[in-house]
Design a protein around this motif. Structure first.
Motif, short mmCIF file in Angstrom:
data_model
loop_
_atom_site.label_atom_id
_atom_site.label_comp_id
_atom_site.label_asym_id
_atom_site.label_seq_id
_atom_site.Cartn_x
_atom_site.Cartn_y
_atom_site.Cartn_z
N LYS A 132 0.82 -1.22 0.00
CA LYS A 132 0.00 0.00 0.00
C LYS A 132 0.85 1.27 0.00
N ILE A 133 1.95 1.23 0.76
CA ILE A 133 2.81 2.40 0.89
C ILE A 133 4.27 1.94 0.83
N LEU A 134 5.08 2.65 0.08
CA LEU A 134 6.52 2.42 0.09
C LEU A 134 7.15 3.28 1.18
N PHE A 135 7.90 2.65 2.07
CA PHE A 135 8.57 3.36 3.15
C PHE A 135 10.00 3.68 2.72
N ILE A 136 10.35 4.96 2.80
CA ILE A 136 11.62 5.45 2.28
C ILE A 136 12.37 6.18 3.39
N LEU A 137 13.66 5.98 3.44
CA LEU A 137 14.52 6.66 4.40
C LEU A 137 15.36 7.70 3.67
N VAL A 138 15.31 8.95 4.14
CA VAL A 138 16.07 10.03 3.53
C VAL A 138 17.05 10.58 4.57
N ASP A 139 18.33 10.45 4.28
CA ASP A 139 19.37 10.94 5.20
C ASP A 139 19.55 12.44 5.00
N SER A 140 19.26 13.20 6.03
CA SER A 140 19.33 14.66 5.93
C SER A 140 20.76 15.17 5.79
N ASN A 141 21.75 14.32 6.06
CA ASN A 141 23.14 14.76 5.96
C ASN A 141 23.70 14.67 4.55
N VAL A 142 22.98 14.01 3.66
CA VAL A 142 23.44 13.92 2.27
C VAL A 142 23.06 15.21 1.55
N LYS A 143 24.05 15.87 0.99
CA LYS A 143 23.83 17.19 0.39
C LYS A 143 22.73 17.17 -0.67
N GLY A 144 22.71 16.15 -1.51
CA GLY A 144 21.70 16.09 -2.57
C GLY A 144 20.29 15.94 -2.06
N ASN A 145 20.14 15.53 -0.79
CA ASN A 145 18.80 15.35 -0.23
C ASN A 145 18.19 16.65 0.29
N GLU A 146 18.96 17.74 0.24
CA GLU A 146 18.42 19.03 0.68
C GLU A 146 17.21 19.44 -0.15
N ARG A 147 17.20 19.04 -1.42
CA ARG A 147 16.06 19.37 -2.29
C ARG A 147 14.80 18.65 -1.85
N VAL A 148 14.96 17.41 -1.38
CA VAL A 148 13.81 16.65 -0.89
C VAL A 148 13.24 17.32 0.34
N ILE A 149 14.10 17.71 1.25
CA ILE A 149 13.66 18.37 2.49
C ILE A 149 12.96 19.68 2.18
N SER A 150 13.55 20.49 1.31
CA SER A 150 12.96 21.80 1.00
C SER A 150 11.66 21.66 0.22
N PHE A 151 11.51 20.61 -0.58
CA PHE A 151 10.26 20.42 -1.31
C PHE A 151 9.08 20.31 -0.36
N PHE A 152 9.30 19.66 0.77
CA PHE A 152 8.23 19.52 1.74
C PHE A 152 8.18 20.69 2.72
N ASN A 153 8.86 21.79 2.36
CA ASN A 153 8.85 23.02 3.17
C ASN A 153 9.34 22.77 4.60
N LEU A 154 10.33 21.92 4.71
CA LEU A 154 10.90 21.60 6.01
C LEU A 154 12.31 22.18 6.11
N LYS A 155 12.73 22.40 7.35
CA LYS A 155 14.09 22.79 7.65
C LYS A 155 14.74 21.69 8.47
N LYS A 156 16.06 21.64 8.44
CA LYS A 156 16.75 20.59 9.19
C LYS A 156 16.42 20.65 10.68
N SER A 157 16.13 21.84 11.18
CA SER A 157 15.80 21.99 12.59
C SER A 157 14.46 21.34 12.94
N GLN A 158 13.65 21.02 11.92
CA GLN A 158 12.34 20.39 12.15
C GLN A 158 12.40 18.87 12.05
N LEU A 159 13.57 18.34 11.79
CA LEU A 159 13.71 16.90 11.62
C LEU A 159 14.04 16.23 12.94
#
Length: 258
Positions: free
Chosen positions: A173-200
């Motif tokens: 039903k749902i794919l569970f995905i892990l996104v490492d906030s320390n990987v530089k390329g993943n900053e786009r994923v975090i910002s897409f959801f209007n999140l900041k690292k301080s909110q993780l």
């Protein structure tokens, strides 16, 4: 990517330091091998004298966290509708089988074979990277849940264990995905959801057909919280389908995932 205990049937037999595929000599053994693993790869070969067989053995030695099997048994090949040499990947998360058929004149080297496996080895919890992103978007499961978290955190192991436990309830039903906030390329994923690292850490859920999303910053990850968040989103999507209404959503640049 996290490693898991695949059980006795999925363990390769070892000669020296060389990892070898498990020889699958009948249908029962093959079925058990597939069932014992989140992801299992089998080389179905009619002709062992072809270059792809050598390449397959090379790939087996290079990819350590996936169980590999090999079968030349005619009954096994017939059972899985194999008519030419084929590399098949079986995955538990969406009960999907992906085939790489090797036709005459089709060169499948070690790099291409490895990439096919790495793209398609989706698990109950799949770590996001540019390669797994392709397999995620190609999956028939259209709702994706992301845990955006710092893998260097002291709580990381426990978070992932609870996250994976929750994933068991939403298989298919749902794919569970892990996104490492320390990987530089993943900053786009975090910002897409209007999140900041301080909110993780945070959960973000995304429905690929209409791009609807929801976000939940977390104090901690618990099985109950993850289940409630997923069930709420799925229930809302069901209501939308029944009402025939459209839910507002933000546009996602799909290149984000590639």
């Amino acid at each position: 990517m996290e490693g898991f205990n695949f059980g006795v049937l999925s363990m390769p037999y070892i000669t020296g330091d060389a990892k070898k595929p498990v020889l699958l000599q009948d249908i029962a053994a093959t079925t058990a091998f597939i069932s014992a693993a989140e992801v299992a790869v089998i080389g179905f070969f009619q002709d062992l004298e072809r270059p792809e067989v050598v390449n397959f053995h090379t790939v087996v030695g290079r990819i350590q966290d996936v169980p590999f099997g090999l079968s030349t048994n005619p009954e096994v090949l017939s059972h899985y509708n194999i008519t030419i040499n084929t590399i098949s990947i079986f995955r538990m998360v969406d009960d999907k089988r992906q085939d790489l058929e090797i036709t005459d004149g089709k060169a499948i080297d070690v790099a291409k074979m490895s990439r096919f496996i790495q793209i398609n080895e989706l698990r109950l919890v799949t770590e996001y990277n540019p390669v797994t992103a392709i397999g995620l978007f190609n999956s028939t499961v259209q709702t994706h849940l992301l845990l955006l978290t710092d893998k260097t955190s002291q709580e990381h192991t426990e978070r992932v264990l609870r996250y994976r436990e929750a994933a068991e309830f939403f298989r298919g039903k749902i794919l569970f995905i892990l996104v490492d906030s320390n990987v530089k390329g993943n900053e786009r994923v975090i910002s897409f959801f209007n999140l900041k690292k301080s909110q993780l850490p945070a959960l973000a859920i995304f429905h690929t057909p209409d791009e609807e999303q929801d976000v939940l910053p977390l104090g901690e990850v618990s099985v109950e919280l993850v289940r409630d968040f997923c069930n709420s989103f799925l229930a809302r999507k069901q209501m939308v389908r029944e009402d025939g209404a459209l839910t507002p959503y933000q546009s996602l640049d799909k290149t984000l995932w590639h």
